[in-house]
Design a protein around this motif. Structure first.
Motif, PDB file in Angstrom:
ATOM      1  N   GLN A 154      -5.226  -3.520   1.753  1.00 22.65           N
ATOM      2  CA  GLN A 154      -4.840  -2.110   1.731  1.00 22.65           C
ATOM      3  C   GLN A 154      -4.911  -1.454   3.102  1.00 22.65           C
ATOM      4  OE1 GLN A 154      -3.610  -0.455  -1.093  1.00 22.65           O
ATOM      5  NE2 GLN A 154      -3.556  -2.582  -1.804  1.00 22.65           N
ATOM      6  N   ASP A 155      -5.542  -2.085   4.057  1.00 26.34           N
ATOM      7  CA  ASP A 155      -5.613  -1.520   5.404  1.00 26.34           C
ATOM      8  C   ASP A 155      -5.555  -2.640   6.428  1.00 26.34           C
ATOM      9  OD1 ASP A 155      -8.245  -2.622   5.493  1.00 26.34           O
ATOM     10  OD2 ASP A 155      -9.039  -0.795   4.600  1.00 26.34           O
TER      11      ASP A 155
ATOM     12  N   PRO B 111      -3.839  -3.735  10.577  1.00 30.36           N
ATOM     13  CA  PRO B 111      -2.562  -3.632  11.280  1.00 30.36           C
ATOM     14  C   PRO B 111      -1.361  -4.197  10.523  1.00 30.36           C
ATOM     15  CG  PRO B 111      -4.290  -4.394  12.760  1.00 30.36           C
ATOM     16  CD  PRO B 111      -4.876  -4.400  11.388  1.00 30.36           C
ATOM     17  N   LEU B 112      -1.575  -5.190   9.653  1.00 31.61           N
ATOM     18  CA  LEU B 112      -0.458  -5.824   8.958  1.00 31.61           C
ATOM     19  C   LEU B 112      -0.285  -5.330   7.526  1.00 31.61           C
ATOM     20  CD1 LEU B 112      -0.948  -9.543  10.106  1.00 31.61           C
ATOM     21  CD2 LEU B 112       0.699  -7.879  10.986  1.00 31.61           C
ATOM     22  N   ALA B 113      -1.059  -4.333   7.118  1.00 29.07           N
ATOM     23  CA  ALA B 113      -1.094  -3.927   5.708  1.00 29.07           C
ATOM     24  C   ALA B 113       0.275  -3.581   5.140  1.00 29.07           C
ATOM     25  CB  ALA B 113      -2.041  -2.746   5.531  1.00 29.07           C
ATOM     26  N   HIS B 114       1.158  -3.012   5.947  1.00 30.30           N
ATOM     27  CA  HIS B 114       2.470  -2.586   5.439  1.00 30.30           C
ATOM     28  C   HIS B 114       3.582  -3.569   5.803  1.00 30.30           C
ATOM     29  CE1 HIS B 114       1.193   1.412   4.021  1.00 30.30           C
ATOM     30  NE2 HIS B 114       0.324   1.340   5.009  1.00 30.30           N
ATOM     31  N   THR B 115       3.193  -4.754   6.278  1.00 35.40           N
ATOM     32  CA  THR B 115       4.163  -5.755   6.713  1.00 35.40           C
ATOM     33  C   THR B 115       4.478  -6.723   5.585  1.00 35.40           C
ATOM     34  OG1 THR B 115       3.216  -5.629   8.942  1.00 35.40           O
ATOM     35  CG2 THR B 115       4.617  -7.528   8.454  1.00 35.40           C
ATOM     36  N   ALA B 116       5.739  -7.156   5.488  1.00 33.06           N
ATOM     37  CA  ALA B 116       6.110  -8.156   4.493  1.00 33.06           C
ATOM     38  C   ALA B 116       5.494  -9.503   4.842  1.00 33.06           C
ATOM     39  CB  ALA B 116       7.634  -8.286   4.404  1.00 33.06           C
ATOM     40  N   GLY B 117       5.286 -10.315   3.844  1.00 34.91           N
ATOM     41  CA  GLY B 117       4.736 -11.650   4.056  1.00 34.91           C
ATOM     42  C   GLY B 117       4.769 -12.437   2.769  1.00 34.91           C
TER      43      GLY B 117
ATOM     44  N   TYR C 161      -9.462  -0.532 -11.030  1.00 33.17           N
ATOM     45  CA  TYR C 161      -8.094  -0.464 -10.514  1.00 33.17           C
ATOM     46  C   TYR C 161      -7.874  -1.649  -9.567  1.00 33.17           C
ATOM     47  CZ  TYR C 161      -3.885   1.989  -8.788  1.00 33.17           C
ATOM     48  OH  TYR C 161      -2.602   2.356  -8.469  1.00 33.17           O
ATOM     49  N   GLY C 162      -7.144  -2.673 -10.045  1.00 28.28           N
ATOM     50  CA  GLY C 162      -6.954  -3.886  -9.266  1.00 28.28           C
ATOM     51  C   GLY C 162      -5.685  -3.857  -8.430  1.00 28.28           C
ATOM     52  N   ARG C 163      -5.850  -4.021  -7.122  1.00 28.24           N
ATOM     53  CA  ARG C 163      -4.727  -4.000  -6.193  1.00 28.24           C
ATOM     54  C   ARG C 163      -4.559  -5.383  -5.576  1.00 28.24           C
ATOM     55  NH1 ARG C 163      -4.285   1.938  -3.545  1.00 28.24           N
ATOM     56  NH2 ARG C 163      -2.177   1.498  -4.309  1.00 28.24           N
ATOM     57  N   MET C 164      -3.390  -5.997  -5.796  1.00 22.63           N
ATOM     58  CA  MET C 164      -3.118  -7.355  -5.324  1.00 22.63           C
ATOM     59  C   MET C 164      -2.092  -7.314  -4.208  1.00 22.63           C
ATOM     60  SD  MET C 164      -3.827 -10.610  -5.989  1.00 22.63           S
ATOM     61  CE  MET C 164      -3.985 -10.649  -4.191  1.00 22.63           C
ATOM     62  N   THR C 165      -2.515  -7.658  -2.999  1.00 16.59           N
ATOM     63  CA  THR C 165      -1.608  -7.708  -1.853  1.00 16.59           C
ATOM     64  C   THR C 165      -1.915  -8.940  -1.019  1.00 16.59           C
ATOM     65  OG1 THR C 165      -3.086  -6.410  -0.448  1.00 16.59           O
ATOM     66  CG2 THR C 165      -1.419  -5.184  -1.694  1.00 16.59           C
ATOM     67  N   GLY C 166      -1.040  -9.208  -0.073  1.00 13.69           N
ATOM     68  CA  GLY C 166      -1.279 -10.314   0.848  1.00 13.69           C
ATOM     69  C   GLY C 166      -2.197  -9.939   1.979  1.00 13.69           C
ATOM     70  N   TRP C 167      -1.920  -8.792   2.626  1.00 18.16           N
ATOM     71  CA  TRP C 167      -2.659  -8.388   3.817  1.00 18.16           C
ATOM     72  C   TRP C 167      -3.811  -7.433   3.519  1.00 18.16           C
ATOM     73  CZ3 TRP C 167      -1.274 -11.648   7.337  1.00 18.16           C
ATOM     74  CH2 TRP C 167       0.056 -12.039   7.510  1.00 18.16           C
TER      75      TRP C 167
ATOM     76  N   PRO D 125       0.819  -1.215   0.000  1.00 18.20           N
ATOM     77  CA  PRO D 125       0.000   0.000   0.000  1.00 18.20           C
ATOM     78  C   PRO D 125       0.851   1.263   0.000  1.00 18.20           C
ATOM     79  CG  PRO D 125      -0.906  -1.605   1.526  1.00 18.20           C
ATOM     80  CD  PRO D 125       0.404  -2.162   1.053  1.00 18.20           C
ATOM     81  N   GLY D 126       0.485   2.223  -0.845  1.00 24.01           N
ATOM     82  CA  GLY D 126       1.145   3.515  -0.886  1.00 24.01           C
ATOM     83  C   GLY D 126       2.195   3.664  -1.958  1.00 24.01           C
TER      84      GLY D 126
END
Length: 365
Positions: free
Chosen positions: A115-116, A118-124, A107-113, A85-86
């Motif tokens: 976009q929001d 507590p863990l949103a900005h954590t690696a995984g 607008y497709g956003r693919m993340t593990g945790w 995110p960001g």
């Protein structure tokens, strides 16, 4: 099937390029924005996950290249990005900026945790996401560490496929007169959602929190067994009629213990007995015994072996093209002939072509 649909994909790792590949397999014009430098770690040149896509190499730290990406986005139905995110916002390519130039963009956003949270900005990675989501819990027998097939449950099942579903739903809505949207595809959400079939089974009391005590993760008739040659055979004869056939083919019909299919107290002992039985013969001998029956028994094959299996070969599920073993496009359609390219384009292979199209906007639609 998706002819006339344009997707801009920002180069990333894992589930994001897989989602782009799937959309390209389905006929979309997927333009991947590659970095100008060498491929990211884990991505070879002409990557399999880029098959069917067009490539343009740009520097997203350069204002002119970012402006070019924005011009491309203005012509697109959807965008795929797989950064934390960001990151896209800092590049000047966040949702607000892109939707301002293309209000119908999905607008497709693919993340593990996600976009929001507590863990949103954590690696995984895949295993971390499905561990937290609950999807890894039933992935082993009691006493053994849970282990799911790499990438399939999280990156692909809970990630890429949910992103594609979200993208297609958003595009349908935009074409029906709606606005563009942002798809927050988080692996933790998708893999948790995939648990709902098991949760539905739990409504009848067949699923319990303790591992090895549920109908799909502990019984002797729902396991993988090692064979005498070090191979494996899968057994999942859930329904009583299939279980009865399974017992008959193993000459166990008259055994009073095996007759008590749903007696949880017997599952460990009967599992040990079946393990001893299956250890007496090689995998392929067991496969021949059960092949074509409704006993719900099948060998566990490597991808290379699967490509040679008569059923998989008849369907053409696996292909070897330019020396690369890969799965063919799926699903299939009765009214559209899919083509599976051997591998992805060279970096910036279509750069001049795409720039020419941008100079003549009518060529992009």
């Amino acid at each position: 099937m998706l002819k006339g649909t344009r997707i801009v994909e920002i180069e990333a790792l894992g589930p994001a390029p897989f989602a782009g590949m799937l959309l390209a397999d389905l006929g979309a014009d997927v333009i991947v924005v590659h970095r100008k430098q060498a491929p990211m770690p884990g991505l070879p040149e002409r990557a399999l996950l880029d098959r069917g896509k067009r490539s343009i190499a740009l520097d997203l730290g350069d204002a002119e290249d970012v402006a070019l990406v924005m011009r491309l986005i203005a012509t697109a139905d959807g965008l795929i990005e797989g950064f934390r995110p960001g990151v896209m916002e800092r590049l000047g390519l966040g949702p607000d900026a892109c939707l301002a130039v293309n209000p119908k963009l999905v607008y497709g956003r693919m993340t593990g945790w996600g976009q929001d949270g507590p863990l949103a900005h954590t690696a995984g990675h895949d295993m971390n996401y499905i561990g937290v989501s609950g999807a890894l819990w039933y992935a082993s027998l009691p006493g053994e560490p849970p282990m799911a097939p790499p990438t399939l449950v999280g990156d692909i099942g809970g990630g890429a496929l949910y992103l594609v579903i979200g993208m297609l739903a958003g595009i349908m809505n935009a074409r029906a007169g709606g606005e563009g949207t942002v798809v927050d595809a988080a692996i933790v959400d998708g893999s948790a959602h995939m648990m709902n079939l098991l949760m539905a089974i739990g409504q009848s009391g067949a699923l319990v929190a303790e591992r090895g005590q549920s109908l799909l993760d502990g019984p002797h008739w729902c396991r993988v067994y090692r064979t005498s040659d070090g191979g494996f055979i899968s057994v999942q004869c859930v329904e009583p009629k299939f279980y009865a056939l399974f017992l008959a083919m193993l000459d166990l019909t008259g055994d009073p213990q095996f007759a008590r299919q749903f007696d949880r107290d017997l599952w460990p002992e009967l599992g040990n007995r079946l393990a001893a039985i299956f250890a007496e013969r090689p995998r392929d001998e067991w496969a021949r015994l059960f092949e074509g029956s409704d006993a719900c028994v099948a060998p566990v094959l490597s991808p290379q072996e699967a490509a040679r299996h008569p059923h998989m070969a008849a369907r053409g599920s696996w292909l070897t093209m330019d020396g690369i073993l890969q799965a063919a496009a799926a699903p299939r359609f009765s009214v559209w002939a899919q083509k599976t390219p051997a591998k992805g384009p060279a970096r910036d292979e279509h750069g001049a072509e795409i720039r020419a199209e941008l100079a003549d906007p009518t060529a992009l639609r």
